[in-house]
Scaffold this motif. Structure first.
Motif, PDB file in Angstrom:
ATOM      1  N   UNK A 132       0.863  -1.176   0.000  1.00  0.00           N
ATOM      2  CA  UNK A 132       0.000   0.000   0.000  1.00  0.00           C
ATOM      3  C   UNK A 132       0.900   1.228   0.000  1.00  0.00           C
ATOM      4  N   UNK A 133       1.223   1.755  -1.191  1.00  0.00           N
ATOM      5  CA  UNK A 133       2.106   2.910  -1.290  1.00  0.00           C
ATOM      6  C   UNK A 133       3.496   2.620  -0.747  1.00  0.00           C
ATOM      7  N   UNK A 134       4.407   3.552  -0.951  1.00  0.00           N
ATOM      8  CA  UNK A 134       5.675   3.500  -0.233  1.00  0.00           C
ATOM      9  C   UNK A 134       6.830   2.796  -0.896  1.00  0.00           C
ATOM     10  N   UNK A 135       6.621   1.595  -1.481  1.00  0.00           N
ATOM     11  CA  UNK A 135       7.767   0.881  -2.037  1.00  0.00           C
ATOM     12  C   UNK A 135       8.162   1.501  -3.370  1.00  0.00           C
ATOM     13  N   UNK A 136       9.440   1.422  -3.668  1.00  0.00           N
ATOM     14  CA  UNK A 136       9.898   1.950  -4.948  1.00  0.00           C
ATOM     15  C   UNK A 136      10.854   3.109  -4.787  1.00  0.00           C
ATOM     16  N   UNK A 137      10.857   3.985  -5.773  1.00  0.00           N
ATOM     17  CA  UNK A 137      11.854   5.052  -5.847  1.00  0.00           C
ATOM     18  C   UNK A 137      11.259   6.233  -6.596  1.00  0.00           C
ATOM     19  N   UNK A 138      11.421   7.451  -6.054  1.00  0.00           N
ATOM     20  CA  UNK A 138      10.976   8.641  -6.776  1.00  0.00           C
ATOM     21  C   UNK A 138      11.719   8.738  -8.113  1.00  0.00           C
ATOM     22  N   UNK A 139      10.977   8.815  -9.194  1.00  0.00           N
ATOM     23  CA  UNK A 139      11.583   8.948 -10.516  1.00  0.00           C
ATOM     24  C   UNK A 139      11.435  10.356 -11.066  1.00  0.00           C
ATOM     25  N   UNK A 140      10.295  10.985 -10.833  1.00  0.00           N
ATOM     26  CA  UNK A 140      10.037  12.323 -11.363  1.00  0.00           C
ATOM     27  C   UNK A 140       9.787  13.353 -10.263  1.00  0.00           C
ATOM     28  N   UNK A 141       9.302  12.891  -9.125  1.00  0.00           N
ATOM     29  CA  UNK A 141       8.936  13.811  -8.042  1.00  0.00           C
ATOM     30  C   UNK A 141      10.115  14.037  -7.097  1.00  0.00           C
ATOM     31  N   UNK A 142      10.131  15.179  -6.402  1.00  0.00           N
ATOM     32  CA  UNK A 142      11.211  15.436  -5.441  1.00  0.00           C
ATOM     33  C   UNK A 142      11.177  14.439  -4.282  1.00  0.00           C
ATOM     34  N   UNK A 143      12.333  14.201  -3.714  1.00  0.00           N
ATOM     35  CA  UNK A 143      12.444  13.333  -2.540  1.00  0.00           C
ATOM     36  C   UNK A 143      13.256  14.049  -1.469  1.00  0.00           C
ATOM     37  N   UNK A 144      12.768  14.069  -0.220  1.00  0.00           N
ATOM     38  CA  UNK A 144      11.525  13.464   0.261  1.00  0.00           C
ATOM     39  C   UNK A 144      10.295  14.269  -0.138  1.00  0.00           C
ATOM     40  N   UNK A 145       9.135  13.576  -0.117  1.00  0.00           N
ATOM     41  CA  UNK A 145       7.887  14.209  -0.492  1.00  0.00           C
ATOM     42  C   UNK A 145       7.354  15.133   0.592  1.00  0.00           C
ATOM     43  N   UNK A 146       6.274  15.822   0.248  1.00  0.00           N
ATOM     44  CA  UNK A 146       5.673  16.797   1.162  1.00  0.00           C
ATOM     45  C   UNK A 146       5.317  16.173   2.506  1.00  0.00           C
ATOM     46  N   UNK A 147       4.690  14.997   2.477  1.00  0.00           N
ATOM     47  CA  UNK A 147       4.268  14.354   3.719  1.00  0.00           C
ATOM     48  C   UNK A 147       5.433  13.988   4.618  1.00  0.00           C
ATOM     49  N   UNK A 148       6.546  13.568   4.022  1.00  0.00           N
ATOM     50  CA  UNK A 148       7.728  13.241   4.825  1.00  0.00           C
ATOM     51  C   UNK A 148       8.300  14.501   5.462  1.00  0.00           C
TER      52      UNK A 148
END
Length: 294
Positions: A132-148
């Motif tokens: 449920x969400x979470x696994x993987x790697x940011x490819x196009x979006x900034x990291x960390x995301x807004x929620x983090x």
């Protein structure tokens, strides 16, 4: 004939304890059938019960549901380790303690990462995997995301206002976040031991060090080894996730040999809460589908 709505299991009737050589693991158990392990995510005031209590009635009709509480989040006995390092070991102790050598698993966010790491290290442990969400790697979006980033802000300077800002980042519809949810999260998130554990994960310095280690470590990060997971996997995601943006799903969807991707509209990070009925339908259809197991 209209089928009766299943009874909602209560906290008290489902709570169990499993003593281990590294403290007591607490969990919730409901239903009969093949074992289904449910692993919760991270964040202020999180527990396995709060992640999945709304889904237990549906799943318990088909499975023996086992909702494990990870050490470091205020329910199972505490740990001195980084909670992310302690979690996979806790899963192994838990399954061994219950005499289970093969289960289905549902992992939300951090729980999905834990499941992925275990599936890489221990092929055959999981019959089928749902993330449920979470696994993987940011490819196009900034990291960390807004929620983090909002999670870091709360961890550094806890306040109800900061907690509400973070909780709103977890959902598409802010109305999902009720006053009751805020109060129960606040009480647990500000417990001194739980807060200290959270700071080992999401304090600004800790998160910066973790991201740097992921980039420069001697071992490849887990997301670079997802191709080793051969168990059939259902990746579920909220289209409007502001914690783990949906482009993260592309890497596991493409590299995991038996993965399929289901994206829920009008939905943030808490897919199992915000799109409860649609998510349960997709997950149960996947877990109960005949054939296709490794």
């Amino acid at each position: 004939m209209i089928e009766a709505t299943p009874a909602v299991p209560s906290y008290a009737e489902t709570l169990r304890e499993l003593p281990t050589d590294q403290g007591v693991l607490r969990y919730h158990e409901a239903g009969d059938g093949p074992p289904l392990l449910l692993l919760h995510g991270s964040g202020p005031g999180v527990t396995g019960w709060r992640n999945y209590r709304g889904n237990l009635a549906a799943f318990a009709r088909h499975f023996r549901c086992l909702v494990l509480e990870f050490p470091g989040f205020g329910v199972s006995d505490p740990t001195d380790e980084h909670p992310m390092l302690a979690a996979p070991k806790a899963v192994v102790r838990f399954l061994e303690g219950l005499g289970l050598d093969r289960v289905d698993v549902v992992g939300n966010s951090m729980g999905g990462i834990v499941a992925a790491k275990l599936a890489i290290a221990r092929p055959g442990l999981f019959r089928r995997i749902v993330s449920v969400g979470g696994i993987g790697r940011n490819l196009f979006s900034p990291s960390p995301g807004e929620g983090i980033k909002l999670l870091v802000e709360f961890t550094e300077n806890p306040s109800r206002e900061a907690l509400v800002r973070w909780m709103h980042s977890m959902v598409y519809d802010p109305a999902v976040v009720t006053d009751e949810m805020v109060e129960e999260r606040w009480a647990q998130a500000t417990d001194p031991d739980t807060l200290a554990s959270a700071r080992r994960m999401f304090g600004r310095e800790a998160l910066t060090a973790l991201l740097a280690a992921d980039e420069a470590g001697d071992q490849p990060p887990y997301w670079a080894m997802l191709h080793k997971i051969t168990a059939p996997t259902l990746i579920t995601w909220g289209r409007d996730d502001r914690v783990s943006p949906v482009d993260m799903a592309l890497l596991p969807m493409r590299t995991m040999p038996k993965a399929e991707l289901h994206i829920m509209p009008d939905c943030g990070h808490w897919v199992m809460i915000e799109q409860k009925d649609a998510w349960e339908s997709a997950v149960l259809a996947f877990l109960n589908r005949p054939g296709g197991d490794v």
